[in-house]
Write a protein that holds these residues in place. Structure first.
Motif, short mmCIF file in Angstrom:
data_model
loop_
_atom_site.label_atom_id
_atom_site.label_comp_id
_atom_site.label_asym_id
_atom_site.label_seq_id
_atom_site.Cartn_x
_atom_site.Cartn_y
_atom_site.Cartn_z
N UNK A 194 0.73 4.50 12.74
CA UNK A 194 -0.02 3.24 12.84
C UNK A 194 0.13 2.35 11.61
N UNK A 195 1.14 2.59 10.79
CA UNK A 195 1.30 1.82 9.57
C UNK A 195 1.57 0.34 9.85
N UNK A 196 0.90 -0.53 9.11
CA UNK A 196 1.16 -1.96 9.19
C UNK A 196 2.29 -2.32 8.24
N UNK A 197 2.61 -3.61 8.18
CA UNK A 197 3.67 -4.06 7.26
C UNK A 197 3.25 -3.96 5.80
N UNK A 198 1.95 -3.75 5.56
CA UNK A 198 1.48 -3.54 4.19
C UNK A 198 1.98 -2.22 3.60
N UNK A 199 2.17 -1.23 4.46
CA UNK A 199 2.32 0.16 4.02
C UNK A 199 3.76 0.52 3.67
N UNK B 134 12.08 3.72 -11.15
CA UNK B 134 12.95 2.74 -10.48
C UNK B 134 12.28 2.17 -9.24
N UNK B 135 11.53 3.00 -8.52
CA UNK B 135 10.88 2.53 -7.30
C UNK B 135 9.70 1.61 -7.60
N UNK B 136 8.89 1.95 -8.61
CA UNK B 136 7.72 1.10 -8.87
C UNK B 136 8.14 -0.24 -9.50
N UNK B 137 9.30 -0.28 -10.14
CA UNK B 137 9.77 -1.54 -10.72
C UNK B 137 10.08 -2.56 -9.63
N UNK C 299 5.85 4.02 2.59
CA UNK C 299 5.87 5.46 2.30
C UNK C 299 6.37 5.69 0.88
N UNK C 300 5.66 6.54 0.15
CA UNK C 300 5.99 6.70 -1.27
C UNK C 300 5.89 8.16 -1.68
N UNK D 290 0.86 -1.18 0.00
CA UNK D 290 0.00 0.00 0.00
C UNK D 290 0.90 1.23 0.00
N UNK D 291 0.86 1.99 -1.07
CA UNK D 291 1.74 3.14 -1.23
C UNK D 291 1.04 4.39 -0.72
N UNK D 292 1.65 5.04 0.27
CA UNK D 292 1.03 6.20 0.90
C UNK D 292 2.04 7.35 0.95
N UNK D 293 1.51 8.56 1.12
CA UNK D 293 2.36 9.74 1.20
C UNK D 293 2.65 10.06 2.67
#
Length: 373
Positions: free
Chosen positions: A171-176, A367-370, A178-179, A163-166
């Motif tokens: 409270x971020x889980x391991x899914x998250x 490069x990051x999304x790859x 920072x992007x 999960x890409x967030x700004x």
């Protein structure tokens, strides 16, 4: 052939066999799909309209578009229609997810809400989920946004996902993850030379013109600048429900010689305007990663903006790359005066903003999304 599925609520338009949507969104998506074998887009298609100035076309040799209704529940008529539309859309989402190898969901939004429920049924399929809004858990947001955020953050209901967030939040889980996002390539970088502030102050607003963005602040600020006999020009780039209202207010306050409304303009036009402008006036109530702020900084245009989402990280909490302010035109004016009195302060802030923004270019984004392929 591996299929990359995109689910979004962004409205699309068809022309000459190509599919168009909001330019900044498509520019980003074209990077996501550049190396994909097959792409499917599940989104609303507005057949009654043609793409506008700010819209761009997808670029991919094997792209399939699956149209669904642009449902909403903002009126009783729409609510009754949604009783039929929502089950139909849920079935379509399920079918496309079943056929896909990589699921890419854009949230928050009404399509994203439905997709977040359906993706729970596909725990073993890889997903990237882009949360393009304000991830701050303390922010005031609609209930549907909070639901989407909660599901995305849950490692129980959302599995095998990034999960890409700004921004960075407690409270971020391991899914998250920072992007960030980007608008310009490194090759577009060039020196910026602005006229002295005292010769003529140049201000700009970029974005949709509606109450959530507080665009009227620029008009009231302009009135104060006129009253203090400061030579300036204020340019509005964008359109929206408040545009006519602000145009009439500008005329009523005698600001027509200073304030210009350009409507929607191309990315190339925005680039040239930002290169000439000293300050961006953008006091929005809520944002994710505001591209107006990042693009202004890229061209040394110092942002006057609000402390929402990850914006303090962008401009610097101590104001080294921009200014965090509330929607008080008088306070904005007083801060502008401090720059007018100290041209070196403006140059220092402008350079710091430009250096920070240019570190987040499209090459870095690619490069990051790859890493998520």
């Amino acid at each position: 052939m591996r299929n990359f599925l995109i689910i979004t609520c962004v409205h699309h338009y068809a022309k000459n066999g190509k599919y168009y949507a909001y330019g900044p969104y498509v520019r980003e998506i074209n990077l996501w799909i550049r190396n994909k074998e097959k792409v499917t887009v599940l989104a609303p298609l507005i057949s009654s309209q043609q793409p506008g100035k700010i819209d761009l076309a997808y670029v991919h040799p094997n792209l399939k578009f699956e149209s669904v209704p642009a449902y909403h529940i903002q009126s009783w008529t729409a609510r009754f229609k949604s009783l039929v539309q929502v089950p139909y859309i849920l079935i379509r989402i399920f079918m496309e997810m079943w056929k896909s190898d990589h699921i890419h969901i854009r949230i928050p939004g009404n399509m994203g809400l439905l997709a977040m429920f359906v993706q729970v049924l596909f725990p073993f399929k890889f997903k990237t989920i882009k949360y393009a809004g304000n991830w701050d858990p303390k922010s005031i947001q609609p209930l549907t946004y909070k639901i989407q955020r909660w599901i995305a953050n849950s490692t129980r209901f959302t599995r095998n996902a990034r999960v890409l967030v700004y921004g960075n939040w407690p409270d971020n889980s391991s899914n998250v993850v920072p992007f960030f996002t980007a608008s310009y390539r490194k090759e577009e970088e060039e020196p910026v030379f602005k006229i002295p502030l005292r010769k003529k102050l140049k201000l700009v607003y970029i974005g949709a013109i509606y109450d959530g963005k507080n665009p009227e602040i620029g008009i009231y600020l302009s009135k104060i600048l006129v009253e203090n006999e400061i030579d300036f020009e204020f340019t509005y780039c964008g359109d929206g429900v408040m545009r006519r209202e602000l145009e009439e207010l500008s005329e009523e306050l005698g600001l027509s010689d200073h304030v210009t409304f350009l409507g929607n303009v191309t990315a190339a036009e925005i680039k040239e305007i930002l290169k000439e402008s000293h300050f961006l006036i953008f006091i929005s109530q809520t944002e994710g990663w505001p591209k107006a702020v990042a693009e202004a900084m890229f061209w040394g245009c110092v942002p006057f903006t609000s402390a929402v989402s990850c914006v303090p990280e962008m401009v610097g909490k101590n104001g080294e790359r921009g200014v965090l302010l509330s929607k008080d035109p008088e306070k904005i004016y007083q801060t502008i005066r401090s720059f007018l009195k100290d041209e070196m302060l403006f140059q220092k802030t402008s350079t710091a903003a430009m250096n920070w923004a240019r570190a987040y270019n499209l090459e870095k984004f690619q490069a990051e999304i790859e890493k998520f392929e």
